[in-house]
Design an enzyme around this catalytic site. Structure first.
Site, short mmCIF file in Angstrom:
data_model
loop_
_atom_site.label_atom_id
_atom_site.label_comp_id
_atom_site.label_asym_id
_atom_site.label_seq_id
_atom_site.Cartn_x
_atom_site.Cartn_y
_atom_site.Cartn_z
N THR A 180 -8.34 30.75 15.79
CA THR A 180 -9.47 29.86 15.57
C THR A 180 -10.52 30.68 14.85
O THR A 180 -10.38 31.90 14.77
CB THR A 180 -10.00 29.42 16.96
OG1 THR A 180 -8.99 28.68 17.61
CG2 THR A 180 -11.25 28.60 16.90
N ARG A 208 -1.92 16.39 18.61
CA ARG A 208 -2.31 17.33 19.68
C ARG A 208 -3.75 17.80 19.45
O ARG A 208 -4.15 18.13 18.35
CB ARG A 208 -1.36 18.53 19.67
CG ARG A 208 -1.71 19.65 20.67
CD ARG A 208 -2.48 20.75 20.00
NE ARG A 208 -2.65 21.93 20.87
CZ ARG A 208 -3.41 22.97 20.56
NH1 ARG A 208 -4.08 22.98 19.42
NH2 ARG A 208 -3.50 24.00 21.36
N ILE A 209 -4.52 17.82 20.52
CA ILE A 209 -5.91 18.29 20.46
C ILE A 209 -6.01 19.55 21.32
O ILE A 209 -5.48 19.60 22.43
CB ILE A 209 -6.88 17.21 20.99
CG1 ILE A 209 -6.80 15.97 20.08
CG2 ILE A 209 -8.30 17.74 21.07
CD1 ILE A 209 -7.46 14.73 20.66
N GLY A 210 -6.67 20.58 20.79
CA GLY A 210 -6.78 21.84 21.51
C GLY A 210 -8.14 22.02 22.17
O GLY A 210 -8.90 21.07 22.37
N ASP A 211 -8.45 23.26 22.47
CA ASP A 211 -9.69 23.59 23.17
C ASP A 211 -10.92 23.58 22.27
O ASP A 211 -12.05 23.37 22.75
CB ASP A 211 -9.56 25.00 23.78
CG ASP A 211 -9.27 26.04 22.69
OD1 ASP A 211 -8.28 25.85 21.95
OD2 ASP A 211 -10.03 27.01 22.56
N1 GLY Z 1 -7.48 27.73 20.13
C1 GLY Z 1 -6.98 26.86 19.16
C2 GLY Z 1 -5.96 25.97 19.63
O1 GLY Z 1 -5.10 26.34 20.40
O2 GLY Z 1 -5.99 24.82 19.26
#
Ligand code: GLY
Length: 320
Positions: A180, A208-211
């Site tokens: 990131t 898909r959605i991440g952090d």
């Molecule tokens: N930290 C980025 C992701 O895994 O989406």
């Protein structure tokens, strides 16, 4: 208050061949962002511009050069937060948009909402006059190779995301593991801002959605405590609320930024196995950097010193 800017360019299994590009990009991002702070600009402007610089750079996993989902498509997401007002803008599932961080800032400033995703976020970007590039414009050759490698690992039944086999680690891979980009700044008025932007992980399921766009996970800023931007395995960071937990330590245990960042990131990996990293500035102007991944590109400018690194236990300092 002495202005400070810290940036991160992703934590993961960064191969040797990718180290020089990452470090050059980190320094460029710092150069762009610190200029704003030195000219009396806001921390919000500084973190946005620092992240935009990395979104343009194919050495980083967002904007141009972001990693691909299983359909070979770039889906980017981002969040930005203002520690004074606690206002924030978050976006996810944007396609063919170079600067998701700027779309996130418009969500914060031009809507009554905090988080917009998918087709609605695309429509919002269009109404705000963001250029929607021709389909696939953000896809690079390296991203395509990384996806092929990911699919090959899956075919061989090897681990795909964060716990690769020793055999697999020996391969000179360009794969992305939740890298990131992010920036945290404190300006002359003591205002803290954080911005984080990502392409997620190679081989993610479409949608898909991440952090990264989730407050308290990828990004958080509060002038009364500090600011954190995180990177690494999104599923792990989300479940652990990495950014928020670091700030809780600073607030309730009165730990400094480095100790809080270090202890909480280590605890995350110990409990959940997945790796990651974080950059932090607390309200006093102390800086924290830590990662449990093999590498994380990071750097900060404080006073007339540039401090940066990418390997575990390594710190370089240059006078400016
Ligand atoms: N930290 C980025 C992701 O895994 O989406």
């Amino acid at each position: 208050m002495q202005p400070i800017l810290i940036v991160q360019g992703g934590a993961g299994d960064i191969t040797d061949s990718r180290v020089p590009g990452k470090l050059t990009g980190i320094k460029e991002s710092l150069r762009v962002g610190i200029k704003i702070l030195e000219n009396g600009g806001s921390s919000l402007d500084a973190v946005e511009e620092a992240v935009r610089s990395m979104e343009l750079d194919e050495n980083f996993n967002t904007g141009y050069g972001a990693c691909l989902n299983t359909d070979g498509v770039v889906e980017v997401e981002a969040s930005i937060m203002d520690g004074k007002s606690l206002k924030s803008g978050c976006v996810t599932l944007l396609q063919d948009i170079m600067h998701p961080i700027s779309v996130a800032r418009k969500v914060m400033e031009k809507t009554n909402h905090t988080f917009i995703g998918g087709e609605s976020a695309m429509n919002f970007a269009r109404t705000q006059k963001f250029e929607v590039l021709p389909q696939g414009s953000l896809v690079t050759e390296n991203a395509k190779i990384a996806l092929e490698e990911f699919k090959e690992r899956q075919r061989k039944g090897l681990d795909t995301f964060f716990s690769r086999t020793e055999l697999d680690k020996k391969q000179e891979s360009v794969g992305e593991l939740g890298e990131t980009v992010g920036a945290v700044a404190i300006d002359a008025n003591g205002n803290i801002a954080v911005a984080t932007s990502t392409g997620g992980m190679t081989g993610k399921i479409p949608g898909r959605i991440g952090d990264t766009p989730i407050l308290g996970c990828g990004t958080y800023a509060d002038n009364e405590i500090g600011g954190v931007s995180t990177t690494g395995h999104g599923e792990t960071i989300m479940r652990f609320n990495l950014a928020q937990r670091i700030l809780q330590r600073i607030s309730y245990k009165e730990e400094n930024a480095q100790k809080a960042t270090e202890d909480v990131t280590m605890e995350m990996t110990k409990r959940l196995v997945g790796t990651g990293g974080a950059i932090t500035i607390d309200k006093k102007g102390d800086v924290g950097v830590y990662f449990t991944s093999k590498r994380m590109a990071w750097g900060y400018i404080k006073g007339n010193q540039l401090v940066y690194g990418i390997n575990q236990g390594e710190t370089f300092t240059e006078d400016l």
